[in-house]
Design an enzyme around this catalytic site. Structure first.
Site, PDB file in Angstrom:
ATOM      1  N   SER A  10       0.846  -1.194   0.000  1.00 52.31           N
ATOM      2  CA  SER A  10       0.000   0.000   0.000  1.00 52.31           C
ATOM      3  C   SER A  10       0.883   1.246   0.000  1.00 52.31           C
ATOM      4  O   SER A  10       1.639   1.484   0.951  1.00 52.31           O
ATOM      5  CB  SER A  10      -0.901  -0.008   1.233  1.00 52.31           C
ATOM      6  OG  SER A  10      -1.631   1.201   1.285  1.00 52.31           O
ATOM      7  N   ASP A  37      -4.515   4.360  -1.833  1.00 54.41           N
ATOM      8  CA  ASP A  37      -5.631   4.771  -0.974  1.00 54.41           C
ATOM      9  C   ASP A  37      -6.015   6.218  -1.229  1.00 54.41           C
ATOM     10  O   ASP A  37      -5.185   7.118  -1.089  1.00 54.41           O
ATOM     11  CB  ASP A  37      -5.224   4.617   0.498  1.00 54.41           C
ATOM     12  CG  ASP A  37      -5.140   3.167   0.901  1.00 54.41           C
ATOM     13  OD1 ASP A  37      -6.150   2.465   0.791  1.00 54.41           O
ATOM     14  OD2 ASP A  37      -4.041   2.741   1.315  1.00 54.41           O
ATOM     15  N   MET A  39      -8.371   9.211   0.054  1.00 53.06           N
ATOM     16  CA  MET A  39      -9.190   9.650   1.205  1.00 53.06           C
ATOM     17  C   MET A  39      -9.534  11.124   1.039  1.00 53.06           C
ATOM     18  O   MET A  39      -8.658  11.917   0.669  1.00 53.06           O
ATOM     19  CB  MET A  39      -8.392   9.468   2.493  1.00 53.06           C
ATOM     20  CG  MET A  39      -7.877   8.062   2.694  1.00 53.06           C
ATOM     21  SD  MET A  39      -6.884   7.981   4.202  1.00 53.06           S
ATOM     22  CE  MET A  39      -6.255   6.304   4.096  1.00 53.06           C
ATOM     23  N   HIS A  68      -8.401   2.347  -4.055  1.00 54.72           N
ATOM     24  CA  HIS A  68      -9.374   2.178  -2.961  1.00 54.72           C
ATOM     25  C   HIS A  68      -9.959   3.547  -2.629  1.00 54.72           C
ATOM     26  O   HIS A  68      -9.297   4.367  -1.998  1.00 54.72           O
ATOM     27  CB  HIS A  68      -8.625   1.555  -1.774  1.00 54.72           C
ATOM     28  CG  HIS A  68      -9.434   1.379  -0.537  1.00 54.72           C
ATOM     29  ND1 HIS A  68      -8.877   1.028   0.668  1.00 54.72           N
ATOM     30  CD2 HIS A  68     -10.774   1.494  -0.306  1.00 54.72           C
ATOM     31  CE1 HIS A  68      -9.814   0.947   1.596  1.00 54.72           C
ATOM     32  NE2 HIS A  68     -10.981   1.236   1.025  1.00 54.72           N
ATOM     33  N   MET A  70     -12.024   6.008  -0.614  1.00 58.27           N
ATOM     34  CA  MET A  70     -12.670   6.258   0.686  1.00 58.27           C
ATOM     35  C   MET A  70     -13.164   7.695   0.623  1.00 58.27           C
ATOM     36  O   MET A  70     -12.567   8.605   1.209  1.00 58.27           O
ATOM     37  CB  MET A  70     -11.657   6.048   1.829  1.00 58.27           C
ATOM     38  CG  MET A  70     -11.333   4.594   2.086  1.00 58.27           C
ATOM     39  SD  MET A  70      -9.781   4.354   2.995  1.00 58.27           S
ATOM     40  CE  MET A  70      -8.621   4.360   1.637  1.00 58.27           C
ATOM     41  N   MET A 141     -12.355  -4.753   4.882  1.00 53.93           N
ATOM     42  CA  MET A 141     -11.433  -3.948   5.706  1.00 53.93           C
ATOM     43  C   MET A 141     -11.194  -4.689   7.021  1.00 53.93           C
ATOM     44  O   MET A 141     -12.142  -5.130   7.678  1.00 53.93           O
ATOM     45  CB  MET A 141     -12.019  -2.572   5.991  1.00 53.93           C
ATOM     46  CG  MET A 141     -12.083  -1.635   4.795  1.00 53.93           C
ATOM     47  SD  MET A 141     -10.519  -1.390   3.944  1.00 53.93           S
ATOM     48  CE  MET A 141      -9.524  -0.617   5.226  1.00 53.93           C
ATOM     49  N   GLY A 148      -2.931   4.150   8.084  1.00 50.42           N
ATOM     50  CA  GLY A 148      -2.096   2.960   8.091  1.00 50.42           C
ATOM     51  C   GLY A 148      -1.622   2.683   9.511  1.00 50.42           C
ATOM     52  O   GLY A 148      -1.831   3.494  10.425  1.00 50.42           O
TER      53      GLY A 148
HETATM   54  C1  DX5 Z   1      -6.425   2.148   5.493  1.00 53.99           C
HETATM   55  C2  DX5 Z   1      -5.977   1.813   4.094  1.00 53.99           C
HETATM   56  C3  DX5 Z   1      -4.927   0.771   4.006  1.00 53.99           C
HETATM   57  C4  DX5 Z   1      -3.626   1.092   4.684  1.00 53.99           C
HETATM   58  C5  DX5 Z   1      -3.151  -0.182   5.305  1.00 53.99           C
HETATM   59  O1  DX5 Z   1      -7.559   2.944   5.424  1.00 53.99           O
HETATM   60  O2  DX5 Z   1      -7.087   1.379   3.312  1.00 53.99           O
HETATM   61  O3  DX5 Z   1      -4.695   0.408   2.638  1.00 53.99           O
HETATM   62  O4  DX5 Z   1      -2.635   1.579   3.819  1.00 53.99           O
HETATM   63  O5  DX5 Z   1      -2.050   0.090   6.083  1.00 53.99           O
HETATM   64  P1  DX5 Z   1      -1.399  -0.978   7.056  1.00 53.99           P
HETATM   65  O6  DX5 Z   1      -1.003  -2.159   6.229  1.00 53.99           O
HETATM   66  O7  DX5 Z   1      -0.237  -0.233   7.608  1.00 53.99           O
HETATM   67  O8  DX5 Z   1      -2.421  -1.328   8.083  1.00 53.99           O
HETATM   68 ZN    ZN Z   2      -6.733   0.556   1.263  1.00 50.28          ZN
END
Ligand code: DX5
Ligand code: ZN
Length: 226
Positions: A10, A37, A39, A68, A70, A141, A148
């Site tokens: 990611s 990601d 956001m 992804h 969000m 999720m 992260g």
């Molecule tokens: C969180 C993201 C993830 C994030 C995961 O909202 O969708 O993709 O990057 O990070 P880790 O692997 O550090 O939990």
């Molecule tokens: Zn993600």
């Protein structure tokens, strides 16, 4: 036939001063896809990246880009992310959209992109059942989205199993992806429950040898699902 195991670093966990190098590192380390990601500060409290980062990644690496979303109004952004080079676009089942979700997934497919549907940890499996025939990938999720580095939520495991059983009974070979707190141990737990696609930020970008990390995660997942 069983679905192949996919490992997706990611980009959120890469050094934001060297994002292109972060994307290349994933590809050079044997990643199957790169996870990006998006956001918007509304659907989740954090802000991250936009279509320009997807476009930069498309120029920099050849592996598929897993985008992804969000965001609160995905219908307004899908065309931009498709044009930027997304290979899969995930929308959240919890998002309020002005068009219906079936229409949204159809729109993604019509743009030549794989449609994906995502559920938050507390959302029940049944919420995605109306869409499983249309989705190329289902993203469970395993943390609350937005950041992260959070801890894996183990109570999601039975839901992964429920979704895999439903896909099997419908004779659908659809990828189940997990995202959040994924490391060697939690990837194995998810694989044993029916997931085949693993997003990992902190656990892979935090390593001095990402190539070994991807290989170890793949082996751990392969073993766990036997
Ligand atoms: C969180 C993201 C993830 C994030 C995961 O909202 O969708 O993709 O990057 O990070 P880790 O692997 O550090 O939990
Ligand atoms: Zn993600």
């Amino acid at each position: 036939m069983s679905l192949s195991i996919k490992i997706l670093p990611s980009l959120l966990a890469a050094d934001f001063g060297k994002l292109e190098a972060g994307a290349r590192l994933a590809e050079l380390s044997g990643a199957d896809e790169l996870h990006i990601d998006i956001m918007d500060g509304h659907f989740v409290p954090n802000l991250s990246m936009g279509p320009d980062v997807v476009e930069m990644s498309r120029r920099s690496v050849k592996i598929p880009l897993s985008v992804h979303l969000m965001v609160t109004s995905p219908e307004q952004m899908i065309a931009r992310f498709a044009k930027a080079g997304a290979s899969t676009i995930f929308v959240h089942v919890e998002e309020a959209v002005t068009c219906d979700k079936q229409g949204l997934l159809k729109l993604i497919a019509e743009l030549g992109v794989r449609p994906g549907i995502t559920l938050n940890p507390e959302t029940e499996a049944e919420a995605v059942f109306p869409y499983i025939g249309q989705a190329s990938e289902i993203l469970c999720m395993t943390v609350h989205p937005g950041y992260g580095g959070q801890d894996f939520i183990e109570s999601v495991l039975p839901k992964i199993r429920t979704i895999r059983e439903r896909l099997n009974s419908d004779k659908l070979e659809t990828d189940i992806m997990v995202d959040g707190g994924i490391n060697m141990k939690t990837a194995a737990l998810c694989a044993a429950s029916g997931a085949n696609s693993f997003v990992a930020g902190t656990a892979l970008y935090g390593l001095s040898d990402m190539k070994a990390g991807i290989s170890d995660m793949r082996i751990a997942a392969e073993r766990a699902r036997r």
